[in-house]
Motif scaffolding. Structure first.
Motif, PDB file in Angstrom:
ATOM      1  N   TRP A  57      46.183  56.966 105.893  1.00  0.00           N
ATOM      2  CA  TRP A  57      46.722  57.833 105.317  1.00  0.00           C
ATOM      3  C   TRP A  57      46.042  58.815 104.315  1.00  0.00           C
ATOM      4  CZ3 TRP A  57      50.492  59.777 108.015  1.00  0.00           C
ATOM      5  CH2 TRP A  57      51.571  60.940 107.526  1.00  0.00           C
ATOM      6  N   CYS A  58      45.136  57.993 103.483  1.00  0.00           N
ATOM      7  CA  CYS A  58      44.325  58.480 102.300  1.00  0.00           C
ATOM      8  C   CYS A  58      42.901  58.754 102.854  1.00  0.00           C
ATOM      9  CB  CYS A  58      44.311  57.171 101.096  1.00  0.00           C
ATOM     10  SG  CYS A  58      46.102  57.155 100.684  1.00  0.00           S
TER      11      CYS A  58
ATOM     12  N   LEU B  21      39.531  59.419 100.803  1.00  0.00           N
ATOM     13  CA  LEU B  21      38.976  58.608  99.891  1.00  0.00           C
ATOM     14  C   LEU B  21      37.798  57.896 100.450  1.00  0.00           C
ATOM     15  CD1 LEU B  21      42.095  56.703  98.477  1.00  0.00           C
ATOM     16  CD2 LEU B  21      40.994  59.029  97.548  1.00  0.00           C
TER      17      LEU B  21
ATOM     18  N   VAL C 171      42.025  57.913  91.376  1.00  0.00           N
ATOM     19  CA  VAL C 171      43.333  57.423  92.151  1.00  0.00           C
ATOM     20  C   VAL C 171      44.313  56.736  90.908  1.00  0.00           C
ATOM     21  CG1 VAL C 171      44.646  56.238  94.083  1.00  0.00           C
ATOM     22  CG2 VAL C 171      42.021  56.981  94.199  1.00  0.00           C
TER      23      VAL C 171
ATOM     24  N   LEU D 177      44.169  61.861  93.499  1.00  0.00           N
ATOM     25  CA  LEU D 177      45.337  61.639  94.313  1.00  0.00           C
ATOM     26  C   LEU D 177      46.227  60.585  93.588  1.00  0.00           C
ATOM     27  CD1 LEU D 177      46.993  60.755  97.050  1.00  0.00           C
ATOM     28  CD2 LEU D 177      45.448  59.008  97.545  1.00  0.00           C
TER      29      LEU D 177
ATOM     30  N   VAL E 113      49.915  58.737  94.294  1.00  0.00           N
ATOM     31  CA  VAL E 113      51.289  58.284  95.150  1.00  0.00           C
ATOM     32  C   VAL E 113      52.476  57.787  94.109  1.00  0.00           C
ATOM     33  CG1 VAL E 113      51.807  56.929  97.091  1.00  0.00           C
ATOM     34  CG2 VAL E 113      49.386  57.779  97.136  1.00  0.00           C
TER      35      VAL E 113
ATOM     36  N   ILE F 181      48.868  63.954 102.502  1.00  0.00           N
ATOM     37  CA  ILE F 181      48.334  64.351 101.114  1.00  0.00           C
ATOM     38  C   ILE F 181      47.713  65.486 101.002  1.00  0.00           C
ATOM     39  CG2 ILE F 181      46.850  63.315  99.409  1.00  0.00           C
ATOM     40  CD1 ILE F 181      47.148  60.622 100.821  1.00  0.00           C
TER      41      ILE F 181
END
Length: 569
Positions: free
Chosen positions: A249-250, A253, A308, A335, A337, A377
């Motif tokens: 999902w990330c 990175l 992050v 980012l 979360v 994202i």
């Protein structure tokens, strides 16, 4: 992996909303999860793995320490499947204990350092842990709680063991001043000093072979909001799958380049996956904070420029409103979360204005390792939702009984299944059978799914307020309160009412420099909510009770309210 035969039937509409870089399904490793560290060290031996208040550890150094820990545990002896409890804040010793225990083939039992003697005793007895790794400051509780448990060895460490020079020399002086009565009996039965215990371990390569889908990596205890905490059985495959799902999902990175602000406690499953396993799996740098304290967090952000920052809404609020925060402090963050609690839209928008990155909301629970949903994202997100199910994760809204999915837009209970879902509850077959049906986990959260597959959590099933026969969802009322410019924090709970049975009460914290009256808040809510949802009373507080992960303890507010009612009568 989930079967994908019905993707095109519309059963999983969320797949069409995935970014092009994210696939609906992946292959997942079937190994000891400690291989994340071994692989990272192989690829990036000289990269920085940890920063603890100025002391740096390379991947080569970290792996060496973990191997020494694993071999020291083996020498006790610890056998495959034995439980090792870890009662530590975020510090290098917590990382070494976690991967060291896994390499030895042990099952990790993460233990909250704030547990009372009674709570600790229950967890030690229930898990059957034979080793406990603990902070020296917590030993007075451990000495009593250890009685009549299976714990044979206690490995005691101090924050000084992980601090840089000269902080490691100054810390004991500070500790003696703050805790003058603290004495640790290192001659006690089975008590071992960290430096001697790990120091005697050999750095020989070790990583116990496991059946990843059957062998447990962890017993992670639930919060105990509905009775006694339960030990959630998470396998190596569960944790590896969830780490890979979040990793996919990330996708922007970069391995070996990211710096993770580790403000979330890693003994909590959210911090464990999105910080510890995620950072190590990407060979990133963990910037460890022993606790979330805004000033310390700001200093670390300025010193190390994290990229992050997973967190809870209260963390972002505290940093945004801190008097020492300056423009540009969060510019390095790409980012964030947010989990553990609903993310107010106003907080999301304010924080994103301070960064070059994204603050998105996700969702998970202990029984799912924990992440099941997240907003895209770098794709289309829907504010106010928890986003889309992760790859290989099925989700649906179901009724009171059964697992048949309700149509889009209807309110019901969220059910999930996927490779990250627990094996079951430790020594609780009946509760396991009740929670898991045909691979589906009923979450206890009430929500909806729209036509495109975006899910929204309305509230916990047990937190719904039944006021005069109407269902009131606290989160909906809290969102309205958060929109008021004077409100810093807000929580809504149901309190006893002689006429309505239960009524709505709001607990609010006002921003520094602002003033607002109960009458003004009442008018604000009446303009935005149906009459039965409007709080009947407001309590202004300096702060709200929080868990260590930053979740507002609504249960605590209700308990305080009930206690006040008893005192009045």
């Amino acid at each position: 992996m989930s079967e994908l035969s019905d993707v095109h039937s519309g059963a999983r509409p969320w797949h069409s909303k995935y970014p092009l870089q994210v696939k609906p399904s992946y292959d997942y490793p079937k190994s000891n999860i400690a291989k994340l560290l071994i692989d990272a060290e192989t690829a990036y031996p000289n990269n920085e793995a940890l920063d603890f208040l100025g002391r740096s550890y390379t991947y080569k150094e970290l792996l060496r320490q973990c191997r020494k820990m694993a071999n020291a545990l083996k020498a006790l002896p610890i056998a495959k499947g034995d439980r090792v409890a870890i009662m530590l804040p975020n510090c290098p010793q917590a990382v070494v204990s976690y991967y060291g225990a896994l390499m030895a083939g042990a099952v990790v039992v993460q233990t909250n350092p704030t547990y009372t003697e009674r709570e600790l005793h229950f967890q030690l007895v229930d898990s059957g842990a034979t080793v406990l790794v603990v902070l020296d400051l917590l030993m007075p509780r451990v000495v009593k709680a250890r009685e009549k448990t299976a714990v044979r060895f206690v490995v005691v460490t101090s924050l000084a063991d992980g601090l840089p020079f000269p902080k490691n020399l100054l810390y004991p002086i500070k500790r003696r001043k703050e805790h003058p009565d603290l004495k640790v009996d290192y001659n006690g039965e089975g008590v071992k000093r960290w430096s001697a215990f790990v120091g005697q371990g050999v750095a020989q390569a070790i990583c116990e072979e496991v059946n990843a889908e059957e062998d447990l990596a962890m017993l992670q205890y639930t919060g105990g909001t509905t009775g006694r905490p339960k030990g959630v059985m998470l396998t190596h495959a569960n944790l590896l799958a969830n780490t890979r799902q979040v990793d996919a999902w990330c996708y922007r990175l970069e391995p070996g380049k990211e710096r993770y602000l580790a403000a979330l406690p890693m003994f909590h499953v959210f911090g464990l996956t999105v910080l510890l396993n995620q950072a190590i799996g990407r060979a990133g740098t963990l910037l460890l904070l022993p606790r979330f304290e805004p000033r310390m967090a700001l200093e670390t952000i300025r010193r190390r420029k994290p990229t992050v920052f997973p967190g809870a809404p209260t963390m972002y609020i505290s940093l945004l409103d801190h008097p020492l925060a300056k423009d540009g402090d969060f510019a390095s963050v790409r980012l964030c979360v947010s989990g553990a609690a609903p993310l107010p839209r106003e907080v999301q928008e304010r924080f994103e204005l301070q960064t070059v990155g994204k603050l998105i909301e996700g969702y998970g629970l202990t029984e799912a390792s924990p992440v099941t949903h997240c907003n895209p994202i770098w794709g289309f997100r829907k504010n106010g939702t928890i986003g889309l199910p992760l790859p290989d994760t099925d989700a649906r809204i179901v009724g009171e009984s059964g697992l048949e999915p309700l149509p889009p837009g209807e309110i019901g209970e969220l059910a999930v299944r996927g490779p990250q879902i627990m094996k079951g509850y430790w020594n609780r077959p009946e509760e396991t059978a009740e929670a898991l049906r045909e691979g589906w986990l009923r979450t206890g959260d009430i929500g909806t799914m729209d036509e495109e597959g975006y899910f929204t959590i309305i509230d916990r099933k047990k937190d719904i307020i039944l006021a005069g026969g109407y269902n009131v969802y606290p989160r909906e009322v809290e969102e309205v309160l958060f929109e008021h410019p004077a409100i810093k924090e807000a929580s809504v709970a149901g309190v006893p009412d002689a006429y309505r049975g239960e009524t709505v009460k709001a607990f609010v914290v006002v921003k520094i420099g602002w003033q607002v009256s109960e009458m003004q808040l009442d008018r604000w809510c009446r303009e935005r909510l149906a009459a039965y949802k409007v709080p009947r009373s407001y309590e202004f507080r300096d702060s709200l009770p929080l868990s260590l992960i930053g979740k507002v303890l609504r249960r605590k507010l209700k308990e305080e309210e009930e206690e006040n009612d008893l005192n009045l009568t």
